[in-house]
Design a protein around this motif. Structure first.
Motif, PDB file in Angstrom:
ATOM      1  N   THR A 119      -7.102  10.660  11.044  1.00 53.61           N
ATOM      2  CA  THR A 119      -6.771   9.239  11.189  1.00 53.61           C
ATOM      3  C   THR A 119      -5.389   8.996  11.771  1.00 53.61           C
ATOM      4  O   THR A 119      -5.099   7.908  12.250  1.00 53.61           O
ATOM      5  CB  THR A 119      -6.822   8.532   9.823  1.00 53.61           C
ATOM      6  N   ASN A 120      -4.511   9.988  11.682  1.00 51.58           N
ATOM      7  CA  ASN A 120      -3.100   9.805  12.035  1.00 51.58           C
ATOM      8  C   ASN A 120      -2.369   8.831  11.135  1.00 51.58           C
ATOM      9  O   ASN A 120      -1.433   8.146  11.573  1.00 51.58           O
ATOM     10  CB  ASN A 120      -2.956   9.364  13.497  1.00 51.58           C
ATOM     11  N   TYR A 121      -2.823   8.745   9.905  1.00 46.35           N
ATOM     12  CA  TYR A 121      -2.099   7.945   8.906  1.00 46.35           C
ATOM     13  C   TYR A 121      -1.822   8.826   7.686  1.00 46.35           C
ATOM     14  O   TYR A 121      -2.555   9.781   7.443  1.00 46.35           O
ATOM     15  CB  TYR A 121      -2.947   6.751   8.457  1.00 46.35           C
ATOM     16  N   GLY A 236       0.733  13.999   5.463  1.00 42.82           N
ATOM     17  CA  GLY A 236       0.874  13.283   6.734  1.00 42.82           C
ATOM     18  C   GLY A 236       1.896  12.168   6.705  1.00 42.82           C
ATOM     19  O   GLY A 236       1.840  11.266   7.538  1.00 42.82           O
ATOM     20  N   ALA A 237       2.849  12.236   5.788  1.00 44.99           N
ATOM     21  CA  ALA A 237       3.900  11.217   5.756  1.00 44.99           C
ATOM     22  C   ALA A 237       4.583  11.120   7.111  1.00 44.99           C
ATOM     23  O   ALA A 237       5.030  10.047   7.529  1.00 44.99           O
ATOM     24  CB  ALA A 237       4.919  11.548   4.675  1.00 44.99           C
ATOM     25  N   ILE A 238       4.601  12.220   7.806  1.00 49.06           N
ATOM     26  CA  ILE A 238       5.268  12.274   9.108  1.00 49.06           C
ATOM     27  C   ILE A 238       4.769  11.211  10.073  1.00 49.06           C
ATOM     28  O   ILE A 238       5.510  10.742  10.926  1.00 49.06           O
ATOM     29  CB  ILE A 238       5.068  13.669   9.721  1.00 49.06           C
ATOM     30  N   HIS A 239       3.507  10.817   9.924  1.00 48.69           N
ATOM     31  CA  HIS A 239       2.954   9.841  10.868  1.00 48.69           C
ATOM     32  C   HIS A 239       3.702   8.510  10.823  1.00 48.69           C
ATOM     33  O   HIS A 239       3.641   7.738  11.772  1.00 48.69           O
ATOM     34  CB  HIS A 239       1.478   9.619  10.586  1.00 48.69           C
ATOM     35  N   ILE A 240       4.388   8.257   9.725  1.00 53.34           N
ATOM     36  CA  ILE A 240       5.183   7.033   9.627  1.00 53.34           C
ATOM     37  C   ILE A 240       6.077   6.876  10.853  1.00 53.34           C
ATOM     38  O   ILE A 240       6.234   5.782  11.386  1.00 53.34           O
ATOM     39  CB  ILE A 240       6.063   7.077   8.358  1.00 53.34           C
ATOM     40  N   LEU A 241       6.642   7.998  11.276  1.00 52.44           N
ATOM     41  CA  LEU A 241       7.589   7.938  12.384  1.00 52.44           C
ATOM     42  C   LEU A 241       6.915   7.599  13.713  1.00 52.44           C
ATOM     43  O   LEU A 241       7.578   7.301  14.691  1.00 52.44           O
ATOM     44  CB  LEU A 241       8.342   9.264  12.504  1.00 52.44           C
ATOM     45  N   ILE A 314      -9.175   7.918  -3.120  1.00 50.09           N
ATOM     46  CA  ILE A 314      -8.591   8.349  -1.850  1.00 50.09           C
ATOM     47  C   ILE A 314      -8.019   7.117  -1.169  1.00 50.09           C
ATOM     48  O   ILE A 314      -8.656   6.066  -1.160  1.00 50.09           O
ATOM     49  CB  ILE A 314      -9.644   8.978  -0.926  1.00 50.09           C
ATOM     50  N   GLY A 315      -6.832   7.215  -0.630  1.00 53.45           N
ATOM     51  CA  GLY A 315      -6.239   6.072   0.047  1.00 53.45           C
ATOM     52  C   GLY A 315      -5.639   6.460   1.383  1.00 53.45           C
ATOM     53  O   GLY A 315      -5.053   7.538   1.523  1.00 53.45           O
ATOM     54  N   ILE A 316      -5.800   5.600   2.363  1.00 56.27           N
ATOM     55  CA  ILE A 316      -5.150   5.807   3.653  1.00 56.27           C
ATOM     56  C   ILE A 316      -4.199   4.652   3.894  1.00 56.27           C
ATOM     57  O   ILE A 316      -4.541   3.491   3.703  1.00 56.27           O
ATOM     58  CB  ILE A 316      -6.190   5.901   4.786  1.00 56.27           C
TER      59      ILE A 316
END
Lengths: 348, 348
Positions: A119-121, A236-241, A314-316
């Motif tokens: 998802t990239n989230y 995937g916290a990195i996707h925040i950036l 599960i949460g996105i």
DNA sequence: GTTAGCACTCTCAGTGATAGAGTGCTAACA
DNA sequence: TGTTAGCACTCTATCACTGAGAGTGCTAAC
């Protein structure tokens, strides 16, 4: 002033465009890119109405419009259309589950990684709440005279181990007897049912043995409580950036911080938004979030099952400008698929 | 042109200033803030020499100087002075170890969190490599006719469990016998010593039983290998965003990404820099790093012990401009302290 | 009710101009 | 010979200014 067909179409177009570009959308863009059969001036008038009704906002005078939380809410409830999604990536879940079936934590971590990759989230998964799961087996293994390991196996083959200490030396034969006895009495009970009074009762029935094993039984009672401690795995916290709305380092840091706090993650996953979609999926948008760090974000959550029972969430997570349609599709497919595989494995 | 006393002092001053401000340091700053008894012109000449020798760099003409990797290397080896550190925070390690003594993973995660909180740098810890640790106990617990759990307890009370499957039904009495036999034969051996030939040998000695238990023994051999799989725990990646050198989102993302890859983390922790400080601490600076994502970073690593043997590595990561002195102090105190507590707990 | 046209607003990117920090060089000095 | 004062030069960062462009709201006509 009401929401006629055309206004809805315009709102839909604006949201679609904004989801893509992250830039305020102007009337001319809409009239050119989306064929609504009216001129930009008409769209302009409708946009003005939509703003008055609270569905749109203007970052500054004479800029285009962006959707408000209320706009997104309308979108997710009435307007959005679910896209086809690529099932191939999702099918990797099967491999993960098969490979990690005996390591629940690692399995959930891998699933959350996969999901954030697809998802990239950023993705959250809470560990199974197993207080409603039945005890399958218990075993005490001696380490030395004064300490032992308590192995607890729950339905669905969830295994936990705890190291227990006793103030008195304990023979290994005693432990074997105690294991047998514990299994006889507790097997088939849920963790909810195994409480302190039940253990006290056990102590009394064992008479002199009960006193000798006082420490051990207390430790067992403690361990059983801690078996049910909830964990949350985040990936995937990195996707925040990647999101332009978090290019401000200060904002990004705030959210990052929140995602490192277990309590906040639990809040995010367990909050209930007013409405729930029919497919068991919940969407919480911007200000609807309880956690203050999440007021600029949205979360799409659903629950997953084990043994027919909902055990975890599960949460996105994304900016309010997230691609709700694709995320909802992905998530609901994933959960159906997981449910299918887990049922085969656990109950079969 | 050599490195006389004054040049060293100037280099020291420049590095100290740059560690604080992250801005190129000029000759006037040095002559004003640090009392070297010479004018800025003299310092200017020396700085020019230091640049020619490769200890300093100039980001652009007529800017101040910043230290090069070679400059930092000289600094950590000859110049830096260790500060007093606040032991109070470090003492929390005791609580963590006591509380999490039976959950190695969770303990290491907490220690790495604590360390990143104290230092404000990302922190890595590798899980104990236990192939040199002795087997203390093995036990097979039946789940159903075809499956069972293998519990493995190593010295230091490291517990692992694996679910095994057999193609043939197996009675629980058989498992008890097998457990006893496994313990007789394998107890006290290190994981290195328990290899495939040994298991094959076991099969043969058991004759008809060996054939029946073929699957199980194979599964056990597999499990034993996987007991030693290395994990790395990472905390505090968020601090990256605090460093001005990573205010560029693209750079930050690169490093973040690297910190989510287990392979890279293992590389970071296991690389050996040319020199090792006497207190068992290694410093790897900038380009000395093997991982390409780390070429702008430095790592301070040390190993921790269990049962007197080095079993894992702790690393603290920062920009090359990191506060080496404080980090080295903190890390060496922590490890001494951990060693002390772990020894008391594990062997006592 | 819809549309074309137009004046107005606000942002953004580019352009000098300027101040400031820092250097390197030279010549004088101890 | 090493140190220092002085000065010209270089490079960056900042600010104000400008014009282009995107977009709006209003009005009048259709």
């Amino acid at each position: 002033m009401d929401l006629d067909e055309r206004k809805l179409k315009i709102l839909h177009a604006i949201i679609c465009d904004y989801l893509e570009t992250a830039e305020p959308v102007g009337s001319r863009t809409i009239s050119k890119k989306y064929n609504l059969g009216v001129s930009s001036a008409t769209i302009r008038n409708d946009m003005s109405d939509l703003e008055e009704l609270g569905f749109l906002m203007q970052p500054y005078t004479s800029a285009g419009r962006i959707p408000s939380d209320k706009g997104y809410r309308l979108y997710v409830e009435q307007l959005m259309e679910y896209p086809m999604i690529d099932m191939q990536q999702l099918e990797l879940v099967q491999e993960i589950i098969v490979e990690k079936i005996d390591k629940m934590e690692s399995m959930l971590q891998d699933i959350s990684k996969l999901l954030s990759m697809i998802t990239n989230y950023p993705t959250l998964i809470s560990s199974p709440q197993i207080h409603k799961t039945k005890l399958k087996h218990m075993q005490l293994i001696p380490l030395d005279e004064y300490s032992m390991i308590l192995i607890t196996v729950m339905d669905g083959n969830i295994v936990r181990n705890h190291i227990l200490n006793s103030t008195m030396p304990i023979k290994s034969e005693t432990l074997i007897k105690l294991s047998t006895m514990l299994n006889q009495r507790l097997q088939g009970l849920t963790l909810e049912e195994i409480n302190l009074p039940l253990i006290q009762n056990l102590k009394q029935q064992m008479g002199i043995h009960g006193i000798l094993l006082n420490d051990v039984l207390d430790a067992i009672a403690n361990s059983i409580e801690s078996v049910d401690e909830q964990d949350v795995y985040m990936s995937g916290a990195i996707h925040i950036l990647d999101f332009p709305e978090f290019h401000d380092v200060f904002k990004a840091k705030n959210l990052f911080h929140a995602l490192e706090e277990k309590d906040i993650l639990i809040t995010i996953l367990s909050q209930n938004s007013s409405k729930q979609k029919d497919n068991n999926i919940q969407i919480t948008i911007g200000q609807e979030n309880i956690a203050k760090e999440m007021k600029d974000c949205s979360v799409v959550t659903t629950s997953y099952k084990m043994g027919g029972q909902k055990v975890g969430t599960i949460g996105i997570l994304g900016p309010t400008r997230m691609d709700y349609a694709r995320v909802v599709s992905t998530l609901s497919h994933l959960v159906k698929y997981m449910d299918h595989i887990l049922r085969n494995f656990m109950d079969g």
